[in-house]
Design a protein around this motif. Structure first.
Motif, PDB file in Angstrom:
ATOM      1  N   ARG A 130       0.844  -1.184   0.000  1.00 16.97           N
ATOM      2  CA  ARG A 130       0.000   0.000   0.000  1.00 16.97           C
ATOM      3  C   ARG A 130       0.885   1.241   0.000  1.00 16.97           C
ATOM      4  O   ARG A 130       1.925   1.272   0.665  1.00 16.97           O
ATOM      5  N   LYS A 131       0.479   2.255  -0.741  1.00 13.43           N
ATOM      6  CA  LYS A 131       1.224   3.506  -0.777  1.00 13.43           C
ATOM      7  C   LYS A 131       0.956   4.312   0.494  1.00 13.43           C
ATOM      8  O   LYS A 131      -0.132   4.246   1.065  1.00 13.43           O
ATOM      9  N   THR A 132       1.930   5.110   0.899  1.00  9.94           N
ATOM     10  CA  THR A 132       1.693   6.038   2.005  1.00  9.94           C
ATOM     11  C   THR A 132       0.771   7.149   1.485  1.00  9.94           C
ATOM     12  O   THR A 132       0.599   7.299   0.269  1.00  9.94           O
ATOM     13  N   ASP A 133       0.207   7.939   2.382  1.00 11.26           N
ATOM     14  CA  ASP A 133      -0.703   9.010   1.955  1.00 11.26           C
ATOM     15  C   ASP A 133      -0.019   9.986   1.008  1.00 11.26           C
ATOM     16  O   ASP A 133      -0.614  10.504   0.080  1.00 11.26           O
ATOM     17  N   LYS A 134       1.272  10.217   1.268  1.00  9.87           N
ATOM     18  CA  LYS A 134       2.021  11.146   0.413  1.00  9.87           C
ATOM     19  C   LYS A 134       2.104  10.660  -1.035  1.00  9.87           C
ATOM     20  O   LYS A 134       2.055  11.447  -1.970  1.00  9.87           O
ATOM     21  N   GLU A 135       2.226   9.361  -1.202  1.00 12.61           N
ATOM     22  CA  GLU A 135       2.456   8.793  -2.531  1.00 12.61           C
ATOM     23  C   GLU A 135       1.190   8.297  -3.215  1.00 12.61           C
ATOM     24  O   GLU A 135       1.241   7.824  -4.351  1.00 12.61           O
ATOM     25  N   LYS A 136       0.045   8.374  -2.520  1.00 14.86           N
ATOM     26  CA  LYS A 136      -1.155   7.782  -3.125  1.00 14.86           C
ATOM     27  C   LYS A 136      -1.746   8.686  -4.203  1.00 14.86           C
ATOM     28  O   LYS A 136      -1.413   9.864  -4.304  1.00 14.86           O
ATOM     29  N   CYS A 176       6.792   5.422  11.682  1.00 16.13           N
ATOM     30  CA  CYS A 176       5.746   5.816  12.634  1.00 16.13           C
ATOM     31  C   CYS A 176       4.454   6.257  11.963  1.00 16.13           C
ATOM     32  O   CYS A 176       3.404   6.319  12.583  1.00 16.13           O
ATOM     33  N   GLY A 177       4.544   6.578  10.679  1.00 13.02           N
ATOM     34  CA  GLY A 177       3.350   7.021   9.959  1.00 13.02           C
ATOM     35  C   GLY A 177       3.306   8.525   9.741  1.00 13.02           C
ATOM     36  O   GLY A 177       2.401   9.026   9.074  1.00 13.02           O
ATOM     37  N   ASP A 178       4.281   9.265  10.285  1.00 16.81           N
ATOM     38  CA  ASP A 178       4.272  10.728  10.130  1.00 16.81           C
ATOM     39  C   ASP A 178       4.877  11.165   8.802  1.00 16.81           C
ATOM     40  O   ASP A 178       5.941  10.687   8.405  1.00 16.81           O
ATOM     41  N   LEU A 179       4.207  12.125   8.190  1.00 21.93           N
ATOM     42  CA  LEU A 179       4.705  12.692   6.936  1.00 21.93           C
ATOM     43  C   LEU A 179       6.098  13.304   7.141  1.00 21.93           C
ATOM     44  O   LEU A 179       6.982  13.189   6.291  1.00 21.93           O
ATOM     45  N   ALA A 180       6.296  13.921   8.307  1.00 24.19           N
ATOM     46  CA  ALA A 180       7.581  14.579   8.590  1.00 24.19           C
ATOM     47  C   ALA A 180       8.746  13.600   8.469  1.00 24.19           C
ATOM     48  O   ALA A 180       9.809  13.943   7.936  1.00 24.19           O
ATOM     49  N   MET A 234      13.382  11.279   5.335  1.00 23.50           N
ATOM     50  CA  MET A 234      14.035  10.198   4.573  1.00 23.50           C
ATOM     51  C   MET A 234      14.490  10.712   3.217  1.00 23.50           C
ATOM     52  O   MET A 234      15.552  10.363   2.719  1.00 23.50           O
ATOM     53  N   LYS A 235      13.646  11.544   2.620  1.00 21.66           N
ATOM     54  CA  LYS A 235      13.950  12.105   1.304  1.00 21.66           C
ATOM     55  C   LYS A 235      15.123  13.093   1.412  1.00 21.66           C
ATOM     56  O   LYS A 235      16.090  13.019   0.662  1.00 21.66           O
ATOM     57  N   GLU A 236      15.004  13.999   2.383  1.00 18.11           N
ATOM     58  CA  GLU A 236      16.021  15.043   2.526  1.00 18.11           C
ATOM     59  C   GLU A 236      17.378  14.481   2.937  1.00 18.11           C
ATOM     60  O   GLU A 236      18.413  14.860   2.401  1.00 18.11           O
ATOM     61  N   GLU A 237      17.360  13.571   3.905  1.00 17.20           N
ATOM     62  CA  GLU A 237      18.640  13.120   4.459  1.00 17.20           C
ATOM     63  C   GLU A 237      19.241  11.903   3.767  1.00 17.20           C
ATOM     64  O   GLU A 237      20.449  11.716   3.779  1.00 17.20           O
ATOM     65  N   SER A 271      12.059  -3.474  14.321  1.00 19.44           N
ATOM     66  CA  SER A 271      12.376  -2.875  15.623  1.00 19.44           C
ATOM     67  C   SER A 271      11.082  -2.270  16.153  1.00 19.44           C
ATOM     68  O   SER A 271      10.044  -2.346  15.494  1.00 19.44           O
ATOM     69  N   ASP A 272      11.143  -1.629  17.311  1.00 11.12           N
ATOM     70  CA  ASP A 272       9.918  -1.081  17.896  1.00 11.12           C
ATOM     71  C   ASP A 272       9.690   0.377  17.542  1.00 11.12           C
ATOM     72  O   ASP A 272       8.610   0.916  17.759  1.00 11.12           O
ATOM     73  N   VAL A 273      10.746   1.030  17.031  1.00 13.13           N
ATOM     74  CA  VAL A 273      10.628   2.478  16.832  1.00 13.13           C
ATOM     75  C   VAL A 273      10.985   2.920  15.423  1.00 13.13           C
ATOM     76  O   VAL A 273      11.681   2.223  14.680  1.00 13.13           O
ATOM     77  N   CYS A 274      10.510   4.110  15.088  1.00  7.89           N
ATOM     78  CA  CYS A 274      10.804   4.743  13.800  1.00  7.89           C
ATOM     79  C   CYS A 274      12.250   5.259  13.837  1.00  7.89           C
ATOM     80  O   CYS A 274      12.630   5.958  14.779  1.00  7.89           O
ATOM     81  N   PRO A 275      13.079   4.929  12.839  1.00  4.44           N
ATOM     82  CA  PRO A 275      14.472   5.386  12.869  1.00  4.44           C
ATOM     83  C   PRO A 275      14.611   6.913  12.763  1.00  4.44           C
ATOM     84  O   PRO A 275      15.623   7.473  13.168  1.00  4.44           O
ATOM     85  N   CYS A 276      13.583   7.575  12.240  1.00  9.18           N
ATOM     86  CA  CYS A 276      13.647   9.035  12.066  1.00  9.18           C
ATOM     87  C   CYS A 276      13.414   9.779  13.370  1.00  9.18           C
ATOM     88  O   CYS A 276      14.151  10.710  13.698  1.00  9.18           O
ATOM     89  N   CYS A 277      12.352   9.388  14.109  1.00 11.84           N
ATOM     90  CA  CYS A 277      11.938  10.189  15.260  1.00 11.84           C
ATOM     91  C   CYS A 277      12.001   9.446  16.588  1.00 11.84           C
ATOM     92  O   CYS A 277      11.851  10.057  17.641  1.00 11.84           O
ATOM     93  N   GLY A 278      12.207   8.134  16.519  1.00  8.68           N
ATOM     94  CA  GLY A 278      12.301   7.369  17.752  1.00  8.68           C
ATOM     95  C   GLY A 278      10.960   7.045  18.400  1.00  8.68           C
ATOM     96  O   GLY A 278      10.902   6.430  19.459  1.00  8.68           O
ATOM     97  N   LYS A 279       9.876   7.494  17.755  1.00  6.71           N
ATOM     98  CA  LYS A 279       8.541   7.183  18.291  1.00  6.71           C
ATOM     99  C   LYS A 279       8.165   5.741  17.945  1.00  6.71           C
ATOM    100  O   LYS A 279       8.702   5.160  16.998  1.00  6.71           O
ATOM    101  N   PRO A 280       7.205   5.181  18.680  1.00  5.81           N
ATOM    102  CA  PRO A 280       6.784   3.807  18.381  1.00  5.81           C
ATOM    103  C   PRO A 280       6.322   3.663  16.923  1.00  5.81           C
ATOM    104  O   PRO A 280       5.686   4.569  16.386  1.00  5.81           O
ATOM    105  N   ALA A 281       6.694   2.562  16.320  1.00  2.68           N
ATOM    106  CA  ALA A 281       6.333   2.339  14.919  1.00  2.68           C
ATOM    107  C   ALA A 281       5.910   0.894  14.724  1.00  2.68           C
ATOM    108  O   ALA A 281       6.557  -0.021  15.234  1.00  2.68           O
ATOM    109  N   THR A 282       4.827   0.700  13.999  1.00  4.53           N
ATOM    110  CA  THR A 282       4.345  -0.666  13.770  1.00  4.53           C
ATOM    111  C   THR A 282       4.368  -1.055  12.293  1.00  4.53           C
ATOM    112  O   THR A 282       4.196  -2.213  11.953  1.00  4.53           O
ATOM    113  N   LYS A 283       4.560  -0.056  11.419  1.00  3.10           N
ATOM    114  CA  LYS A 283       4.535  -0.366   9.974  1.00  3.10           C
ATOM    115  C   LYS A 283       5.957  -0.462   9.430  1.00  3.10           C
ATOM    116  O   LYS A 283       6.813   0.340   9.768  1.00  3.10           O
TER     117      LYS A 283
END
Ligand code: ZN
Length: 479
Positions: free
Chosen positions: A203-209, A431-435, A440-443, A459-471
């Motif tokens: 499934r595409k993310t909201d940004k890419e749909k 984590c699901g955040d657009l930010a 990922m794109k910028e860095e 893993s349990d967290v988003c590598p970008c923000c460290g918040k919990p991530a399930t996807k």
């Protein structure tokens, strides 16, 4: 007269030297396309068109087998109609080509050259749909659309491209969702079975749909150079468009309802996918299902007694079970070999005086150059078997390339190091955040390809923000 066969081969840039240039060289040298006199518009030459028609035929039969009907919609869409659905119009606005004149008269309303036809279908349905008894309506059209892209490339991104667009409406959301999945599976099947291209479904993310869709599902293929190619998409719209365009039907409860809608498409981009998944420095390699010529028969020392007669006789026999071409031109065999290699013909059959004595011929596989001596009595089983072996090997090779170019990462440092050193898929949690997607794109220069249906827990967290991530997301560089 015949030219030196080396010349033809030398004219192509090697993949290692410049993959992008290699790609455009093949498009031209294999006589798939020609650039037209309008920038960004290409001409599909007979060989390119023949490949597309084989894909088309295959897909069309599958669509019809699942109850879809073909229709033809107008190429122009009134501006007022296009504007009824805000997200769609915003998504496509920068790429729309407009017709403003009819003959010498200025039109009262601008007409868009269709970039996609959701609006036309909705407008039509708003008039012809009355009762739940008429649902589902499962339509498809084969056509071309125009999107005014800034940078263009044959098959991958051209201002006009040929495709099919399926559009369906259903009584319930569940039925429409099932349709979306069914068509995605259909695309994946064609890619994997017939084009020998492994795909990741997700499934595409909201940004890419797709602009205006509730959900966009995709099949993503990886090209030889590690870049991703979105190869087919299937969208679920809910009842958003049918509300915007006032499409209604009287339901089983005698009340008015809005139907649930889908659309899905694949395009001539698939030809680009075939080129970049399988091709090599000598040209195209076509999977047999979509090869306009599956076997080319080349007589060796054709002037010797019996050779050209035998070659013609074999070609005639083979035509009963494979698409065959007899090359009885007066070009030298070496020239013929490189010409048909450039065009990606899966099997070459050589027959010369010595073979005649032994009642045999030589089959040469385009992918491995393996020479297989076959008794003429066994040709009818040998040819289909070799075509199938080639198809399987193409698929396995592409899958291996993808596996070798897929990495997983759990920290941003890992992502950046991997992205710097390689081109391929990088899997991470998200984590699901657009930010974070933007980061990922910028860095790391990566865009999200999809959230694959086959999820893993890295893993349990988003590598970008460290918040919990399930996807889990596949990131990459896309064409
Ligand atoms: Zn995050």
């Amino acid at each position: 007269m015949a030219k030196d066969n080396k010349k033809l081969v030398q004219a192509i840039t090697s993949q290692e030297e410049n993959f992008a240039q290699w790609y455009t060289d093949i498009c031209v040298k294999a006589e798939l396309v020609e650039y037209s006199s309008v920038k960004g518009f290409i001409i599909l030459r007979p060989y390119g068109q023949a490949i597309w028609e084989l894909i088309q035929k295959d897909m069309d039969a599958r669509f019809k087998a699942t109850g879809h009907e073909n229709v033809a919609m107008p190429v122009l869409i009134p501006e007022s109609l296009l504007q009824k659905e805000g997200e769609l119009v915003n998504g496509f606005a920068p790429e729309v080509a407009w017709v403003t004149m009819g003959g010498s008269d200025k039109l009262e309303e601008r007409l868009a050259v269709r970039p996609t036809s959701e609006t036309m279908f909705c407008d039509h349905w708003s008039r012809v749909l009355h009762s739940y008894r008429e649902l589902p309506m499962k339509y498809n059209q084969w056509c071309s659309v125009v999107r005014w892209e800034k940078t263009t490339r044959p098959f991958l991104r051209s201002r006009e491209f040929w495709w099919q667009e399926g559009h369906t409406i259903h009584e319930t959301a569940a039925e429409a969702e099932a349709e979306t999945q069914q068509q995605l599976d259909c695309y994946a099947d064609v890619c994997e079975q017939d084009l020998a291209i492994p795909v990741v479904k997700g499934r595409k993310t909201d940004k890419e749909k797709f602009a205006g869709a509730e959900a966009t599902y995709t099949i993503e293929a990886m090209m030889k150079d590690g870049k991703a190619l979105q190869s087919g998409t299937s969208h679920y719209f809910g009842d958003k468009f049918s509300k915007a365009y006032d499409v209604t039907f009287t339901g089983r409860d005698n009340q008015l309802h809005h139907p649930f809608q889908t659309s899905w498409g694949v395009s001539t981009r698939l030809v680009g996918a075939i080129i970049m998944t399988h091709g090599d420095d000598d040209g195209l390699i076509l999977p047999p299902a979509v090869a306009p010529i599956q076997v080319v028969v080349v007589p060796i020392a054709a002037h010797k007694p019996g050779v050209s007669e035998k070659a013609a006789e074999l070609a005639e026999k083979i035509s009963k079970y494979a698409r065959v071409k007899l090359d009885d031109s007066d070009n030298a065999p070496g020239w013929k070999f490189s010409q048909w290699e450039m065009k990606g013909v899966p099997l070459r059959l050589e027959i010369g005086p010595k073979d005649l004595e032994k009642n045999q011929c030589v089959l040469v596989r385009r992918d491995t150059r393996e020479k297989i001596f076959v008794s003429l009595d066994e040709l009818e089983t040998a040819i289909p078997a070799q075509l199938e072996a080639l198809r399987k090997d193409l698929y396995e090779r592409a899958l291996k390339n993808r596996e070798e170019r897929t990495w997983s990462a759990t920290t941003m440092d890992e992502v950046k190091a991997l992205a710097k050193a390689n081109t391929g898929y990088i899997k991470t949690m998200w984590c699901g955040d657009l930010a974070c997607e933007m980061k990922m794109k910028e860095e790391a220069g990566l865009s999200s390809r999809c959230m694959p249906f086959e999820q893993e827990h890295l893993s349990d967290v988003c590598p970008c923000c460290g918040k919990p991530a399930t996807k889990m997301v596949y990131w990459g560089i896309a064409y």
